[in-house]
Motif scaffolding. Structure first.
Motif, mmCIF file in Angstrom:
data_model
loop_
_atom_site.group_PDB
_atom_site.id
_atom_site.type_symbol
_atom_site.label_atom_id
_atom_site.label_comp_id
_atom_site.label_asym_id
_atom_site.label_seq_id
_atom_site.Cartn_x
_atom_site.Cartn_y
_atom_site.Cartn_z
ATOM 1 N N TRP A 38 1.014 -1.589 2.198
ATOM 2 C CA TRP A 38 0.089 -1.407 0.751
ATOM 3 C C TRP A 38 1.228 -1.175 -0.320
ATOM 4 O O TRP A 38 1.736 0.002 -0.038
ATOM 5 C CB TRP A 38 -0.530 -0.640 0.571
ATOM 6 C CG TRP A 38 -1.977 -0.697 -0.227
ATOM 7 C CD1 TRP A 38 -1.427 1.171 -0.641
ATOM 8 C CD2 TRP A 38 -3.109 -1.128 -0.617
ATOM 9 N NE1 TRP A 38 -2.326 0.060 -1.510
ATOM 10 C CE2 TRP A 38 -3.279 -1.158 -1.406
ATOM 11 C CE3 TRP A 38 -2.944 -2.474 -0.124
ATOM 12 C CZ2 TRP A 38 -4.278 -1.263 -2.302
ATOM 13 C CZ3 TRP A 38 -4.347 -3.053 -0.660
ATOM 14 C CH2 TRP A 38 -4.560 -2.521 -2.025
ATOM 15 N N GLY A 49 -0.703 0.501 6.515
ATOM 16 C CA GLY A 49 0.101 0.867 5.221
ATOM 17 C C GLY A 49 1.098 0.488 4.884
ATOM 18 O O GLY A 49 0.963 0.746 3.710
ATOM 19 N N ARG A 70 -7.142 -6.819 -0.760
ATOM 20 C CA ARG A 70 -7.510 -5.731 -0.088
ATOM 21 C C ARG A 70 -7.709 -5.351 1.460
ATOM 22 O O ARG A 70 -7.050 -3.948 1.477
ATOM 23 C CB ARG A 70 -8.571 -5.000 -0.959
ATOM 24 C CG ARG A 70 -9.048 -3.379 -1.212
ATOM 25 C CD ARG A 70 -9.889 -3.278 -1.961
ATOM 26 N NE ARG A 70 -9.986 -1.854 -1.734
ATOM 27 C CZ ARG A 70 -9.551 -1.124 -2.478
ATOM 28 N NH1 ARG A 70 -8.684 -1.183 -3.036
ATOM 29 N NH2 ARG A 70 -9.376 0.630 -2.495
ATOM 30 N N PRO A 122 -8.639 -2.283 6.736
ATOM 31 C CA PRO A 122 -7.265 -2.852 6.145
ATOM 32 C C PRO A 122 -6.322 -2.828 6.359
ATOM 33 O O PRO A 122 -5.865 -2.913 7.759
ATOM 34 C CB PRO A 122 -7.113 -1.324 4.977
ATOM 35 C CG PRO A 122 -7.101 -0.986 6.189
ATOM 36 C CD PRO A 122 -8.956 -1.268 6.804
ATOM 37 N N ALA A 155 -3.683 3.723 -0.018
ATOM 38 C CA ALA A 155 -3.975 2.079 0.290
ATOM 39 C C ALA A 155 -5.482 2.733 1.247
ATOM 40 O O ALA A 155 -6.113 3.468 0.903
ATOM 41 C CB ALA A 155 -3.502 2.331 1.780
#
Length: 367
Positions: free
Chosen positions: A271, A268, A246, A265, A278
């Motif tokens: 994702w 994006g 994640r 993260p 995201a």
């Protein structure tokens, strides 16, 4: 109006071009890449920049204030030398500053002779969640004693000429990829390293690939432990076959009063849409007494997220670099910072190869 030249028009150059476009009073005026298609694409992305047919041609641009070096790693030193010998323009050089240990003396000489700003691109410092971590870490911990940086991410992406598949051109994974994290260690701990120990290898990625008959030799995972002059210690955990996670980066600092964590993260665009939006970066402070962790989300402007893969950091880096070019701010990531980061990566590579700890000697006192 600040006028920029871009040297190299690959993936990271496109991120620089998009973020320069978001600045006030700045534009990319000229680009150069030895691959004509990349140069033309970069020029179009910049809104019609001139395409130079050589670095010499780029440096002849009359109104040139700054040059951004975004070429393959092993090209940086020669291009930095040519730029600084030709014009007193400001330079933003992507990491790593150099790849061959024999080039460090040359880099020190180049820097000492150049009057204009030279800034080494260390985008991770400027990620909003990492900046929030930096601002709170000492108070949250009561003085950091231990630091852990974990990056669990995707394998190296394809690059022009496959240069990032080989140590000889990239400097090795712990230089090419991890100098960001070694730089962060020095910033977070406010100290310089004295000893590096590492274990690393190539265990999953690129094992069946060949390029012109050569098998890739870059590592895809590592543990690195670093002792610092002020008595603190840090560890890096790298895994480049963990893109299912994640969060891509997790940083933890611990001290006598508590712990602070930041979770960041990855890009994006990687994702999966089926999983919904995201993830958003999180910052968690965990005091020892009274117990009670509290977590805060650190959102990033969607416009900045769309302009690159580094959580908005490239824009904030360019804001500060532009201020340095205008004489309105300092060079925040100096050549000395860039040299330290490469030295730490090279020491980690050597330690992992030999099984022995490596003692570090400070570089010359340069800006």
């Amino acid at each position: 109006m600040l006028n920029y030249g871009i040297v190299g028009c690959g993936m990271m150059a496109r991120e620089h071009i998009q973020n320069i476009a978001l600045l006030d009073d700045a534009r990319v005026a000229v680009v150069f890449d030895p691959v004509p298609e990349l140069a033309q694409s970069g020029a179009a992305l910049a809104g019609g920049a001139r395409v130079a047919d050589s670095l010499e041609d780029l440096l002849s641009e009359p109104m040139l204030d700054a040059v951004v070096i975004v070429s393959p790693n092993d090209c940086h030193v020669a291009q930095l030398r040519q730029i600084t010998q030709t014009r007193p323009v400001a330079v933003l050089c992507e990491k790593p500053l150099f790849t061959d240990p024999a080039d460090m003396t040359a880099v020190e000489g180049i820097v000492a002779r150049h009057a204009a700003p030279i800034w080494v691109a260390m985008e991770y410092r400027y990620m909003p969640p990492v900046a929030a971590f930096l601002a709170q870490a000492q108070a949250a911990t009561g003085g950091i004693k231990m630091l852990t940086i974990r990056e669990h991410r995707f394998p190296f992406l394809p690059k022009v000429g496959d240069w990032n598949r080989f140590n000889a051109r990239s400097g090795g994974t712990l230089v090419e990829k991890c100098c960001h994290f070694f730089d962060l260690m020095r910033v977070i701990l406010a100290s310089d390293p004295v000893r590096v120990m590492a274990s690393a290898g190539q265990d999953v990625n690129h094992l069946t690939e060949t390029y012109d008959g050569q098998a890739p030799d870059i590592w895809d995972n590592a543990y690195v432990i670093v002792d610092f002059a002020n008595g603190t210690r840090a560890m890096l955990e790298l895994c480049m076959f963990a893109e299912g996670a994640r969060y891509q980066e997790e940083i933890t600092a611990t001290g006598p009063q508590g712990r602070i964590d930041v979770q960041v993260p990855g890009p994006g665009r990687f994702w999966p849409a089926a999983l919904g939006p995201a993830p958003t970066a999180q910052l968690t402070v965990s005091p020892r007494s009274p117990k009670g962790p509290h977590t805060l989300e650190i959102p990033v402007d969607p416009v900045l997220l769309d302009a690159g893969d580094h959580n908005g950091s490239t824009f904030y880096q360019h804001q500060r670099f532009a201020a340095a070019v205008r004489g309105a701010g300092p060079v925040e990531v100096t050549p000395a910072d860039g040299i330290w980061a490469v030295m730490m990566g090279q020491a980690a590579q050597e330690s992992a190869r030999t099984g022995q700890a490596v003692t570090l000697t400070p570089p010359k006192d340069i800006p």
